[in-house]
Write a protein that holds these residues in place. Structure first.
Motif, mmCIF file in Angstrom:
data_model
loop_
_atom_site.group_PDB
_atom_site.id
_atom_site.type_symbol
_atom_site.label_atom_id
_atom_site.label_comp_id
_atom_site.label_asym_id
_atom_site.label_seq_id
_atom_site.Cartn_x
_atom_site.Cartn_y
_atom_site.Cartn_z
ATOM 1 N N MET A 131 4.123 -51.471 8.068
ATOM 2 C CA MET A 131 4.747 -52.779 8.223
ATOM 3 C C MET A 131 4.080 -53.799 7.287
ATOM 4 S SD MET A 131 5.180 -54.837 11.747
ATOM 5 C CE MET A 131 6.818 -55.321 12.136
ATOM 6 N N ALA A 132 2.744 -53.729 7.182
ATOM 7 C CA ALA A 132 2.017 -54.673 6.331
ATOM 8 C C ALA A 132 2.332 -54.427 4.858
ATOM 9 C CB ALA A 132 0.523 -54.573 6.585
ATOM 10 N N SER A 133 2.458 -53.167 4.469
ATOM 11 C CA SER A 133 2.718 -52.858 3.056
ATOM 12 C C SER A 133 4.178 -53.088 2.664
ATOM 13 C CB SER A 133 2.305 -51.423 2.745
ATOM 14 O OG SER A 133 3.114 -50.527 3.462
ATOM 15 N N ALA A 134 5.056 -53.188 3.663
ATOM 16 C CA ALA A 134 6.472 -53.354 3.368
ATOM 17 C C ALA A 134 6.856 -54.823 3.213
ATOM 18 C CB ALA A 134 7.314 -52.716 4.472
ATOM 19 N N THR A 135 5.897 -55.723 3.272
ATOM 20 C CA THR A 135 6.225 -57.149 3.131
ATOM 21 C C THR A 135 6.446 -57.479 1.666
ATOM 22 O OG1 THR A 135 3.885 -57.736 3.006
ATOM 23 C CG2 THR A 135 4.942 -57.831 5.170
ATOM 24 N N ASP A 136 7.342 -58.397 1.427
ATOM 25 C CA ASP A 136 7.597 -58.882 0.070
ATOM 26 C C ASP A 136 7.934 -60.362 0.146
ATOM 27 O OD1 ASP A 136 10.187 -58.952 1.034
ATOM 28 O OD2 ASP A 136 10.874 -57.216 -0.108
ATOM 29 N N GLY A 137 8.396 -60.934 -0.907
ATOM 30 C CA GLY A 137 8.686 -62.365 -0.956
ATOM 31 C C GLY A 137 9.845 -62.785 -0.077
ATOM 32 N N ASP A 138 10.722 -61.882 0.256
ATOM 33 C CA ASP A 138 11.888 -62.219 1.074
ATOM 34 C C ASP A 138 11.640 -62.019 2.571
ATOM 35 O OD1 ASP A 138 13.327 -62.793 -1.165
ATOM 36 O OD2 ASP A 138 14.146 -60.759 -1.362
#
Length: 174
Positions: free
Chosen positions: A131-138
């Protein structure tokens, strides 16, 4: 209630009691009428006596047959008592084994629970990293924070439970 013993001639007496005084005088004055009356009454009296004799004879035969079966019954009853004693002894000898089986069963359930919890903790940790690594600007950060906190709480609860089970298990083993 105990049966009242009856006199054999009670039935004859009761039929005489039903006669009027005139009829009784007539019987006493005429011997032929007296004999005729008693022959009639005695026929039913004799029939009743025969019936009583038959019943007594059948009761006696039944009692003798029952006494013959009593010996067999006593023998079977003593065999049953011996079997009960043997069963009680065997049950008593199996109790320690049953206690050991119950202890192993309890231990196995704790071991299985610990294994499942360890697996669940690993999966929760992997989900948190993913979940933490799947974060992006959107990423919607409010939703992310709520979901991540919920996931981390679950992870911490599982870790605490796993730690408690592990400590309890080592305490029981001492």
């Amino acid at each position: 209630m105990a049966a009242v013993a009856r006199h054999p001639l009670d039935d004859v007496y009761s039929t005489i009691r039903t006669l009027s005084t005139e009829e009784l005088k007539g019987l006493l004055e005429d011997d032929s009428k007296l004999h005729e009356y008693f022959e009639r009454v005695l026929v039913s009296f004799k029939a009743k006596q025969d019936l009583v004799r038959k019943i007594k004879k059948q009761n006696l035969e039944s009692a003798k047959a029952n006494l013959a079966h009593k010996e067999e019954f006593d023998k079977v009853q003593s065999e049953v008592e011996e079997i009960r004693v043997v069963v009680a002894q065997r049950q008593q000898s199996l109790m320690p084994l049953l206690d050991r089986v119950e202890a192993v069963k309890q231990e196995d359930s704790v071991v299985a629970a610990i294994a499942r919890l360890e697996q669940a903790v690993s999966e929760s940790e992997a989900e948190c990293r993913e979940m933490a690594s799947a974060t992006d600007g959107d990423t919607n950060w409010n939703k992310f924070a709520n979901d991540f906190i919920k996931l981390r709480k679950t992870l911490h609860y599982r870790q605490a439970l796993l730690e408690r089970l592990t400590i309890d298990r080592t305490d029981v083993g001492r």
